[in-house]
Scaffold this active site. Sequence first.
Site, PDB file in Angstrom:
ATOM      1  N   ARG A  19       0.804  -1.231   0.000  1.00 31.46           N
ATOM      2  CA  ARG A  19       0.000   0.000   0.000  1.00 31.46           C
ATOM      3  C   ARG A  19       0.827   1.266   0.000  1.00 31.46           C
ATOM      4  O   ARG A  19       0.453   2.267   0.603  1.00 31.46           O
ATOM      5  CB  ARG A  19      -0.937   0.058   1.214  1.00 31.46           C
ATOM      6  CG  ARG A  19      -2.044  -0.957   1.198  1.00 31.46           C
ATOM      7  CD  ARG A  19      -3.220  -0.478   0.355  1.00 31.46           C
ATOM      8  NE  ARG A  19      -4.175  -1.561   0.216  1.00 31.46           N
ATOM      9  CZ  ARG A  19      -5.123  -1.818   1.097  1.00 31.46           C
ATOM     10  NH1 ARG A  19      -5.280  -1.033   2.127  1.00 31.46           N
ATOM     11  NH2 ARG A  19      -5.926  -2.846   0.920  1.00 31.46           N
ATOM     12  N   ARG A  23      -3.960   6.420  -0.392  1.00 30.89           N
ATOM     13  CA  ARG A  23      -4.430   7.645   0.257  1.00 30.89           C
ATOM     14  C   ARG A  23      -3.456   8.307   1.213  1.00 30.89           C
ATOM     15  O   ARG A  23      -3.696   9.426   1.647  1.00 30.89           O
ATOM     16  CB  ARG A  23      -5.758   7.366   0.978  1.00 30.89           C
ATOM     17  CG  ARG A  23      -6.925   7.359   0.009  1.00 30.89           C
ATOM     18  CD  ARG A  23      -8.191   6.917   0.669  1.00 30.89           C
ATOM     19  NE  ARG A  23      -8.021   5.549   1.141  1.00 30.89           N
ATOM     20  CZ  ARG A  23      -8.964   4.853   1.745  1.00 30.89           C
ATOM     21  NH1 ARG A  23     -10.142   5.397   1.979  1.00 30.89           N
ATOM     22  NH2 ARG A  23      -8.747   3.619   2.136  1.00 30.89           N
ATOM     23  N   ARG A  32      -7.265  11.077  -7.652  1.00 28.12           N
ATOM     24  CA  ARG A  32      -8.407  10.180  -7.497  1.00 28.12           C
ATOM     25  C   ARG A  32      -9.702  10.903  -7.141  1.00 28.12           C
ATOM     26  O   ARG A  32     -10.631  10.282  -6.667  1.00 28.12           O
ATOM     27  CB  ARG A  32      -8.095   9.158  -6.399  1.00 28.12           C
ATOM     28  CG  ARG A  32      -7.337   7.894  -6.846  1.00 28.12           C
ATOM     29  CD  ARG A  32      -8.132   6.978  -7.746  1.00 28.12           C
ATOM     30  NE  ARG A  32      -9.556   7.005  -7.463  1.00 28.12           N
ATOM     31  CZ  ARG A  32     -10.152   6.369  -6.476  1.00 28.12           C
ATOM     32  NH1 ARG A  32      -9.457   5.632  -5.684  1.00 28.12           N
ATOM     33  NH2 ARG A  32     -11.451   6.476  -6.297  1.00 28.12           N
ATOM     34  N   ASP A  68      -6.328  -3.982  -7.697  1.00 28.03           N
ATOM     35  CA  ASP A  68      -6.934  -4.550  -6.493  1.00 28.03           C
ATOM     36  C   ASP A  68      -7.168  -6.035  -6.716  1.00 28.03           C
ATOM     37  O   ASP A  68      -7.303  -6.481  -7.862  1.00 28.03           O
ATOM     38  CB  ASP A  68      -8.258  -3.861  -6.146  1.00 28.03           C
ATOM     39  CG  ASP A  68      -8.629  -4.136  -4.691  1.00 28.03           C
ATOM     40  OD1 ASP A  68      -8.145  -3.400  -3.820  1.00 28.03           O
ATOM     41  OD2 ASP A  68      -9.360  -5.119  -4.439  1.00 28.03           O
ATOM     42  N   TYR A 155     -14.186 -12.523   0.724  1.00 27.38           N
ATOM     43  CA  TYR A 155     -15.040 -11.391   0.319  1.00 27.38           C
ATOM     44  C   TYR A 155     -16.269 -11.858  -0.442  1.00 27.38           C
ATOM     45  O   TYR A 155     -17.379 -11.381  -0.229  1.00 27.38           O
ATOM     46  CB  TYR A 155     -14.245 -10.422  -0.555  1.00 27.38           C
ATOM     47  CG  TYR A 155     -13.235  -9.600   0.214  1.00 27.38           C
ATOM     48  CD1 TYR A 155     -13.639  -8.622   1.120  1.00 27.38           C
ATOM     49  CD2 TYR A 155     -11.870  -9.792   0.044  1.00 27.38           C
ATOM     50  CE1 TYR A 155     -12.716  -7.861   1.827  1.00 27.38           C
ATOM     51  CE2 TYR A 155     -10.940  -9.043   0.747  1.00 27.38           C
ATOM     52  CZ  TYR A 155     -11.370  -8.085   1.646  1.00 27.38           C
ATOM     53  OH  TYR A 155     -10.448  -7.346   2.347  1.00 27.38           O
TER      54      TYR A 155
HETATM   55  O1  CP3 Z   1       0.379   0.192  -3.117  1.00 30.21           O
HETATM   56  C1  CP3 Z   1      -0.050  -0.973  -3.168  1.00 30.21           C
HETATM   57  O2  CP3 Z   1       0.127  -1.837  -2.269  1.00 30.21           O
HETATM   58  C2  CP3 Z   1      -0.713  -1.425  -4.456  1.00 30.21           C
HETATM   59  C3  CP3 Z   1      -2.053  -1.452  -4.500  1.00 30.21           C
HETATM   60  C4  CP3 Z   1      -2.988  -2.380  -3.774  1.00 30.21           C
HETATM   61  C5  CP3 Z   1      -4.320  -1.996  -3.537  1.00 30.21           C
HETATM   62  N1  CP3 Z   1      -5.010  -3.075  -3.106  1.00 30.21           N
HETATM   63  C6  CP3 Z   1      -4.831  -0.648  -3.789  1.00 30.21           C
HETATM   64  C7  CP3 Z   1      -5.976  -0.186  -2.992  1.00 30.21           C
HETATM   65  C8  CP3 Z   1      -2.872  -3.718  -3.398  1.00 30.21           C
HETATM   66  C9  CP3 Z   1      -1.640  -4.593  -3.406  1.00 30.21           C
HETATM   67  C10 CP3 Z   1      -4.172  -4.133  -2.975  1.00 30.21           C
HETATM   68  C11 CP3 Z   1      -4.492  -5.503  -2.593  1.00 30.21           C
HETATM   69  C12 CP3 Z   1      -5.635  -5.750  -1.713  1.00 30.21           C
HETATM   70  N2  CP3 Z   1      -6.906  -5.273  -1.835  1.00 30.21           N
HETATM   71  C13 CP3 Z   1      -5.608  -6.633  -0.615  1.00 30.21           C
HETATM   72  C14 CP3 Z   1      -4.413  -7.434  -0.192  1.00 30.21           C
HETATM   73  C15 CP3 Z   1      -3.463  -6.559   0.533  1.00 30.21           C
HETATM   74  C16 CP3 Z   1      -3.790  -6.306   1.957  1.00 30.21           C
HETATM   75  O3  CP3 Z   1      -3.964  -5.149   2.306  1.00 30.21           O
HETATM   76  O4  CP3 Z   1      -3.849  -7.277   2.736  1.00 30.21           O
HETATM   77  C17 CP3 Z   1      -6.877  -6.632  -0.027  1.00 30.21           C
HETATM   78  C18 CP3 Z   1      -7.293  -7.388   1.201  1.00 30.21           C
HETATM   79  C19 CP3 Z   1      -7.693  -5.769  -0.818  1.00 30.21           C
HETATM   80  C20 CP3 Z   1      -9.122  -5.437  -0.620  1.00 30.21           C
HETATM   81  C21 CP3 Z   1      -9.253  -3.988  -0.362  1.00 30.21           C
HETATM   82  N3  CP3 Z   1      -9.219  -3.017  -1.357  1.00 30.21           N
HETATM   83  C22 CP3 Z   1      -9.371  -3.327   0.893  1.00 30.21           C
HETATM   84  C23 CP3 Z   1      -9.447  -4.010   2.232  1.00 30.21           C
HETATM   85  C24 CP3 Z   1      -9.387  -1.944   0.631  1.00 30.21           C
HETATM   86  C25 CP3 Z   1      -9.405  -0.796   1.614  1.00 30.21           C
HETATM   87  C26 CP3 Z   1     -10.723  -0.122   1.743  1.00 30.21           C
HETATM   88  C27 CP3 Z   1     -10.540   1.238   2.368  1.00 30.21           C
HETATM   89  O5  CP3 Z   1     -11.039   2.190   1.788  1.00 30.21           O
HETATM   90  O6  CP3 Z   1      -9.910   1.328   3.439  1.00 30.21           O
HETATM   91  C28 CP3 Z   1      -9.298  -1.782  -0.767  1.00 30.21           C
HETATM   92  C29 CP3 Z   1      -9.253  -0.509  -1.485  1.00 30.21           C
HETATM   93  C30 CP3 Z   1      -7.943  -0.084  -1.973  1.00 30.21           C
HETATM   94  N4  CP3 Z   1      -7.072  -0.917  -2.624  1.00 30.21           N
HETATM   95  C31 CP3 Z   1      -7.398   1.217  -1.908  1.00 30.21           C
HETATM   96  C32 CP3 Z   1      -6.165   1.165  -2.560  1.00 30.21           C
HETATM   97  C33 CP3 Z   1      -5.212   2.302  -2.835  1.00 30.21           C
HETATM   98  C34 CP3 Z   1      -8.080   2.433  -1.306  1.00 30.21           C
HETATM   99  C35 CP3 Z   1      -9.012   2.935  -2.374  1.00 30.21           C
HETATM  100  C36 CP3 Z   1      -9.304   4.402  -2.308  1.00 30.21           C
HETATM  101  O7  CP3 Z   1      -8.574   5.182  -2.915  1.00 30.21           O
HETATM  102  O8  CP3 Z   1     -10.318   4.748  -1.713  1.00 30.21           O
END
Ligand code: CP3
Length: 353
Positions: A19, A23, A32, A68, A155
């Site tokens: 991550r 944000r 975004r 994602d 999920y």
């Molecule tokens: O920088 C990075 O690591 C690359 C991008 C990345 C994202 N998602 C972008 C993202 C990666 C590797 C993921 C994988 C992902 N997505 C996982 C496995 C990694 C982990 O954290 O264990 C999981 C469980 C998800 C599912 C997911 N997608 C979650 C739990 C969330 C967060 C929701 C939130 O708003 O807190 C997301 C959304 C997400 N994925 C965001 C990003 C940058 C936030 C989206 C936004 O801009 O609002």
Amino acid sequence: MVRALRGDRPEVTPVWFMRQAGRSLPEYRALRRRGTMLEACLDPAIASEVTLQPVRRHGVDAAVFFSDIVVPLKLLGLDVEIAAGRGPVFTEPARTAADIARVTAIDPALVDERGDAIVEAVRRTVAMLADEGDRRGEALPLIGFAGAPFTLAAYLVEGGPSKDHLAARRLMHADSAAWHDLVAWLAEVTGRFLALQVRAGASAGQLFDSWAGALSPADYRAHVLPASAAALEPVRAHDVPLIHFGVGTGELLADMASLDIDAIGVDYRVPLDVARARVGRDLTVQGNLDPALLFAPEPVRTAAVERVLTEGLAARAHVFNLGHGVPMDADPDAIGDVVRAVHAWRAPERARP
Ligand code: CP3
């Protein structure tokens, strides 16, 4: 980074962060402002730019593809969105054998047929990383990734995020035939998604089984491990190192490390030298600074970084990372400080005989 994943120990320990895009960066929030998260993932100009942002700002040694884990399911036409502050939400959860039969009737090969935006985004990103690497005088790899079948099922069966993943664990035992159909299908879908990124130019791959820590070792071995192996299989045909990571997986490390991988990601609960001993074979370790330490005063944070680096010496090689993702309210300057501290550190000379 790639050498360290394969088992060499470079003089300077390479570092990236899960991550690192997202944000925590003001430039991400500016880009975004319009559109949904999944729309951004499928827009090659946005996805490539967001992927580069933390590389430029923090000086990390690799980019991780902005996407994602649910993107391949979106490509297959499942009704999924990412709810801000929550995570992936499916309009129609797959709970019953009939739901699962409906979902698994979708041909996983559609990931490739509909994956042009992903291929284009990876290609652009790799080109941008080559320019950035030329400026810096080092090669900057792109790490591609995918969700492991269990975490995706957590999920899809629940319909959204959950603390204990009870819906998925319940299905596993209530209808193990339907469960196995589901995870076998997810393995093919997510394996294709990862292989697509690698064929388009990613230099490494990470399979995230973020929520596998919800399982006992016996359930993990019987109901999850074979599907994770199947997900990695198509990627193994390409010669790139593979990383596998989960949260709260201290009891599962040896089983996860039995997969055909090069590096094991460790969360912040298990010290890297303990993890190395549990893994039982000489993999590269990746991790594992507690993300909470990004909020600590500088001397506390730097001491913790040095402790992680020292513990990492127990393995053949170490890729520095956090023990899970960058929190969205982390101070970007603290992240840059961690990168500098990792790069400045050198392993102590071994006592000579
Ligand atoms: O920088 C990075 O690591 C690359 C991008 C990345 C994202 N998602 C972008 C993202 C990666 C590797 C993921 C994988 C992902 N997505 C996982 C496995 C990694 C982990 O954290 O264990 C999981 C469980 C998800 C599912 C997911 N997608 C979650 C739990 C969330 C967060 C929701 C939130 O708003 O807190 C997301 C959304 C997400 N994925 C965001 C990003 C940058 C936030 C989206 C936004 O801009 O609002």
